[in-house]
Design an enzyme around this catalytic site. Structure first.
Site, PDB file in Angstrom:
ATOM      1  CG  HIS A 138     -24.345 -13.743  19.835  1.00  0.00           C
ATOM      2  ND1 HIS A 138     -25.059 -12.755  20.111  1.00  0.00           N
ATOM      3  CD2 HIS A 138     -23.123 -12.887  18.989  1.00  0.00           C
ATOM      4  CE1 HIS A 138     -24.518 -11.453  20.011  1.00  0.00           C
ATOM      5  NE2 HIS A 138     -23.687 -11.378  19.492  1.00  0.00           N
TER       6      HIS A 138
ATOM      7  CB  SER B 234      -9.818 -16.181  18.870  1.00  0.00           C
ATOM      8  OG  SER B 234      -8.879 -17.114  19.176  1.00  0.00           O
TER       9      SER B 234
ATOM     10  CG  ASP C 165     -20.292 -11.405  11.834  1.00  0.00           C
ATOM     11  OD1 ASP C 165     -21.168 -12.153  11.919  1.00  0.00           O
ATOM     12  OD2 ASP C 165     -20.098 -10.189  11.672  1.00  0.00           O
TER      13      ASP C 165
END
Length: 261
Positions: free
Chosen positions: A142, A227, A86
């Site tokens: 992911h 980050s 995200d």
């Protein structure tokens, strides 16, 4: 003057020991009481979290939370590249003779970002995407494509902030901060996933167990506090979606583009 002041203040605060200290606090039982306020301050969608707020033992455990099953949909097309996180897109475009142009007004080279890896030649005229994770975002990373993981590399560095101030006022923070790089292949094509540490990130960790087979949507790693992830695509291997541009907000599993035939 203020830019100079804040830049030098940030330089002082970028020491790894300071982020480790913050990390120890976030992992302590004493941090548990900060979880509700943290969630409210950053507008975190707590209904997506795997557990109720009261069930997280530390702030770090909440920050690195997993989501309930079904909260994200992984683009199913065999040739699609799914967003690993995200995030907000803060840079995207062709790599021109080894240089990524105009990331918040600064140019970066693939050589500096990859720490001089001999693999950099694969990306000299490829494509890059910069994905910034704010404290609001889900912080697990992911796998963006099916394939095989062929190398993992740790590049030590500082922990400058990678927010708007850090990217615009500090000097090339994406290549000066600590990084973990995962190289994977999809058929004959190679992709680099560069995970960039930041201020108050006590560590970047790989998900366990580590595997050589990469399955799109599987957990790869996670940040302890916000980050950035940089995706590097091999020359002539990636076709971006039409609206991929700076300012686009994406969710993990969402299609970023497709691998070239």
């Amino acid at each position: 003057m203020w830019t100079w002041f804040f830049r030098h203040l940030t330089e002082l605060g970028s020491r790894k020991w300071l982020s480790r200290t913050t990390g120890r606090l976030a992992k302590s039982r004493a941090s548990r009481g900060f979880i509700p306020r943290f969630a409210r301050t950053y507008g975190i969608r707590v209904e997506e979290a795997e557990k109720a707020l009261r069930d997280y033992a530390t702030l770090n455990e909440f920050f690195t939370r997993r989501l309930k099953p079904g909260m994200r949909t992984i683009d199913p097309a065999a040739d699609s590249v799914a967003s690993p996180v995200d995030a907000l897109v803060t840079g995207a475009g062709p790599i021109e003779d080894g240089t990524m142009l105009g990331i918040k007004g600064q140019d970066y080279t693939v050589e500096e970002l990859l720490g001089g890896s001999p693999r950099l030649e694969n990306y000299r005229d490829g494509y890059y995407i910069v994905l910034y994770l704010s404290p609001t975002d889900y912080h697990r990373i992911h796998v963006p494509v099916d394939g095989s993981i062929i190398e993992r590399e740790h590049l030590p560095g500082r922990v400058y902030p990678v927010n708007e101030f850090g990217l615009t006022r500090m000097k090339r923070v994406l290549s000066r901060n600590e990084r973990l790089v995962t190289y994977l292949t999809h058929g004959s094509r190679e992709l680099a996933i560069v995970k960039v540490g930041a201020l108050n990130v006590s560590s970047i960790r790989y998900a366990e167990p580590q595997r050589s087979k990469a399955v799109k949507g599987d957990e790869l790693a996670y940040f302890e506090f916000g980050s950035t992830v940089v995706l590097l695509f091999q020359d002539d291997s990636f076709i971006p979606r039409e609206d991929l541009a700076v300012g686009l907000k994406v969710r993990m599993g969402e299609r970023l583009g497709q691998l070239a035939p």
